[in-house]
Enzyme design. Structure first.
Site, PDB file in Angstrom:
ATOM      1  N   PHE A  96     -12.430 -54.310-103.902  1.00 31.00           N
ATOM      2  CA  PHE A  96     -12.532 -53.657-103.598  1.00 31.00           C
ATOM      3  C   PHE A  96     -12.508 -52.796-102.660  1.00 31.00           C
ATOM      4  CE2 PHE A  96     -16.820 -51.763-103.157  1.00 31.00           C
ATOM      5  CZ  PHE A  96     -16.833 -50.495-104.341  1.00 31.00           C
ATOM      6  N   ASP A 167     -14.914 -62.851 -97.473  1.00 26.52           N
ATOM      7  CA  ASP A 167     -16.523 -61.605 -98.616  1.00 26.52           C
ATOM      8  C   ASP A 167     -16.278 -62.583 -99.798  1.00 26.52           C
ATOM      9  OD1 ASP A 167     -16.033 -59.543-100.092  1.00 26.52           O
ATOM     10  OD2 ASP A 167     -15.317 -58.365 -99.364  1.00 26.52           O
ATOM     11  N   HIS A 170     -18.265 -62.270-104.451  1.00 29.14           N
ATOM     12  CA  HIS A 170     -18.915 -62.331-105.886  1.00 29.14           C
ATOM     13  C   HIS A 170     -19.207 -63.467-105.963  1.00 29.14           C
ATOM     14  CE1 HIS A 170     -14.820 -59.299-106.434  1.00 29.14           C
ATOM     15  NE2 HIS A 170     -15.671 -58.729-106.224  1.00 29.14           N
ATOM     16  N   GLN A 193     -25.701 -55.620-104.340  1.00 29.08           N
ATOM     17  CA  GLN A 193     -25.431 -54.219-105.258  1.00 29.08           C
ATOM     18  C   GLN A 193     -25.298 -54.225-106.739  1.00 29.08           C
ATOM     19  OE1 GLN A 193     -22.375 -53.940-107.173  1.00 29.08           O
ATOM     20  NE2 GLN A 193     -22.890 -51.752-108.369  1.00 29.08           N
ATOM     21  N   LYS A 196     -23.548 -56.960-109.272  1.00 30.16           N
ATOM     22  CA  LYS A 196     -23.367 -58.748-108.629  1.00 30.16           C
ATOM     23  C   LYS A 196     -24.548 -58.904-109.675  1.00 30.16           C
ATOM     24  CE  LYS A 196     -19.863 -56.300-106.367  1.00 30.16           C
ATOM     25  NZ  LYS A 196     -19.522 -55.952-104.839  1.00 30.16           N
ATOM     26  N   ARG A 225     -31.774 -52.978 -81.065  1.00 28.70           N
ATOM     27  CA  ARG A 225     -33.268 -53.787 -80.372  1.00 28.70           C
ATOM     28  C   ARG A 225     -33.504 -54.793 -81.295  1.00 28.70           C
ATOM     29  NH1 ARG A 225     -37.627 -49.164 -82.872  1.00 28.70           N
ATOM     30  NH2 ARG A 225     -39.211 -49.695 -81.071  1.00 28.70           N
ATOM     31  N   TYR A 232     -38.977 -49.272 -77.256  1.00 31.75           N
ATOM     32  CA  TYR A 232     -37.671 -48.529 -77.316  1.00 31.75           C
ATOM     33  C   TYR A 232     -35.927 -49.022 -76.417  1.00 31.75           C
ATOM     34  CZ  TYR A 232     -40.446 -45.731 -80.215  1.00 31.75           C
ATOM     35  OH  TYR A 232     -41.563 -45.526 -81.054  1.00 31.75           O
ATOM     36  N   ARG A 242     -30.627 -52.072 -91.690  1.00 31.07           N
ATOM     37  CA  ARG A 242     -31.630 -53.454 -91.650  1.00 31.07           C
ATOM     38  C   ARG A 242     -31.822 -53.630 -93.121  1.00 31.07           C
ATOM     39  NH1 ARG A 242     -34.430 -51.344 -86.941  1.00 31.07           N
ATOM     40  NH2 ARG A 242     -35.749 -50.151 -88.515  1.00 31.07           N
TER      41      ARG A 242
HETATM   42  C1  LIG Z   1     -19.113 -55.075-103.787  1.00 32.02           C
HETATM   43  C2  LIG Z   1     -18.322 -55.494-102.963  1.00 32.02           C
HETATM   44  C3  LIG Z   1     -18.259 -54.610-102.106  1.00 32.02           C
HETATM   45  C4  LIG Z   1     -19.240 -54.342-101.517  1.00 32.02           C
HETATM   46  O1  LIG Z   1     -20.448 -54.218-101.425  1.00 32.02           O
HETATM   47  P1  LIG Z   1     -22.067 -53.544-101.841  1.00 32.02           P
HETATM   48  O2  LIG Z   1     -23.098 -54.251-101.737  1.00 32.02           O
HETATM   49  O3  LIG Z   1     -21.052 -52.258-103.101  1.00 32.02           O
HETATM   50  O4  LIG Z   1     -21.489 -52.015-100.480  1.00 32.02           O
HETATM   51  C5  LIG Z   1     -17.051 -56.098-101.205  1.00 32.02           C
HETATM   52  N1  LIG Z   1     -16.199 -57.023-101.490  1.00 32.02           N
HETATM   53  C6  LIG Z   1     -15.999 -56.528-102.535  1.00 32.02           C
HETATM   54  C7  LIG Z   1     -15.243 -57.565-102.797  1.00 32.02           C
HETATM   55  C8  LIG Z   1     -16.633 -56.475-103.610  1.00 32.02           C
HETATM   56  O5  LIG Z   1     -16.760 -56.847-104.514  1.00 32.02           O
END
Ligand SMILES: *Cc1c(COP(=O)(O)O)cnc(C)c1O
Length: 402
Positions: A96, A167, A170, A193, A196, A225, A232, A242
């Site tokens: 992605f 990453d 998935h 997302q 997912k 912070r 602040y 966040r």
């Molecule tokens: C979905 C995805 C992301 C990004 O996630 P978002 O929450 O959509 O910003 C990053 N890497 C991979 C492989 C993804 O499939």
């Protein structure tokens, strides 16, 4: 010959796949608590903290930071490592977009490397070959939840002093050699997302076992912070990544079901593999022994149009959708996207140039020939798997005039 649904014939699918996102009273109960307690942001409530604790524990690491989305989680990881102009970050060529675009957002240079033709994950040899004195980090992607070869990747990274950001967008709850994905790298990121395998609509997480990295990431994710700050005090340059309390409430409920759903998808993926075995021109994503728990965010397979009378992949996907089977084409090779091709980075300093040394031939074949079904198709029953196979066979027979 049965008439295809795309030509107004009857659909193969007789009942709907399970609905996604899934939720029940548990989400309502937890979100209700946020309303009744009246604390909507993490600085006042306890839902984000509770979620972070259980998500870190699931992945056998000490720390987790809930964030706004997976893309921001990668940006946060890169910022935490201080990656910037002149630095190179190695990423798989097919993933992605965020895996590569976040590197450009950090004003650094993404270096694309090839992926394994069977698992669709970064090739350790391709990673090692692409290392230069400027390489600061590598971002292996556990494609569709199949583990990258983390033992090899981490050994190469260690030898060259390169940081590893997994990453795991998935791969919630996935494993490599019986060890939790996300616990191999210096840091790992997840996405929550909408599509997912655990979701709150939009959300993400960064996990790490390293206290120093955690402290730094925590500051950056909250505009610099420290926890409980009322004066602040902005100790470092950061942004606001966040997570809010509602998202965390939903994720607590989603995580409670994750293990059962991972198991269900695993069983159904095996069944679907066996059902598709007899259909020529369809070759599912492979499985390596070290991928001890595959989460199956996607069910991916090669589609060979030669066995479908030349029917294009795009048309095949449309035909499948008409038959009631949701389907998509693969992610592109990142450098084939418009802004990459135009080298148009919106003022960001990151540069991109694909070195001829980094051969991307597997990636190109995969990007052009792979089709995937979303994970909720694997949350159904035996009949659902049978109907997926039947729909593909029906299309094959129809286009071959059988
Ligand atoms: C979905 C995805 C992301 C990004 O996630 P978002 O929450 O959509 O910003 C990053 N890497 C991979 C492989 C993804 O499939």
């Amino acid at each position: 010959m049965t008439k295809l649904a795309i030509s107004n014939g009857e659909k193969t699918k007789t009942k709907a796949f399970p609905k996604w996102p899934y939720s029940n009273e548990r989400e309502l109960e937890l979100v209700g608590e946020v309303f009744s307690e009246g604390n909507w942001w993490r600085m006042a409530g306890d839902k984000v903290k509770t979620f972070e604790k259980s998500f870190a524990a699931l992945h056998d690491v000490k720390y987790c930071i809930g964030v706004t989305n997976g893309t921001h989680a990668i940006e946060l990881a890169l910022a935490t490592l201080g990656i910037g102009p002149g630095d190179e970050v190695i990423v798989p060529a097919v993933t992605f977009i965020s895996t590569g675009s976040s590197v450009i957002y950090a004003n650094a240079t993404p270096v694309l490397v090839d992926i394994d033709p069977e698992t669709f994950c970064m090739l350790p040899e391709a990673f090692e070959k692409a290392i230069t004195p400027n390489t600061k980090a590598v971002i292996p992607v556990h494609m569709a939840g199949h583990a990258c070869d983390m033992e090899k990747i981490c050994a190469i990274a260690k030898k060259h002093g390169i940081k590893v950001i997994e990453d795991a967008a998935h791969a919630h709850g996935g494993q490599c050699s019986n060890k939790m994905l996300g616990s191999y790298g210096d840091m790992a990121i997840f996405s929550f997302q909408n599509g997912k395998i655990m979701t709150c609509g939009e959300g993400g997480a960064l996990i790490t076992d390293n206290e120093e990295l955690y402290q730094r990431a925590y500051l950056i994710h909250g505009v610099g912070r420290p926890d409980g700050d009322r004066i602040y005090e902005h100790k470092v340059l950061g942004s606001n990544y966040r997570m809010n309390e509602f998202s965390a409430a939903i994720l607590i409920a989603q995580q409670e079901r994750l293990e059962d759903m991972n198991k269900k998808r695993h069983e159904n993926a095996l069944l679907l593999d066996s059902l598709l075995q007899d259909i020529e021109g369809i070759t599912p994503q492979g499985r390596k022994d070290y991928a001890t728990l595959i989460t199956h965010y996607m069910y991916m397979f090669y589609y060979d149009s030669n066995y479908f009378n030349g029917l294009s992949r795009k048309d095949f996907v449309d035909y499948l959708i008409a038959e009631g089977i949701p389907a998509f084409i693969s992610f592109p090779v990142l450098s084939e996207t418009t802004f990459f091709k135009n080298n148009d980075f919106n003022g960001h300093l990151g540069k991109f140039e694909q070195s001829a040394l980094n051969d991307l031939s597997n990636s190109k074949i995969i990007a052009e020939n792979v089709v995937w079904l979303p994970h909720y198709t694997l949350l159904g029953d035996n009949q659902d798997m049978t109907e997926i196979a039947q729909a593909i066979k029906k299309i094959q027979d129809a286009v071959n005039n059988k």
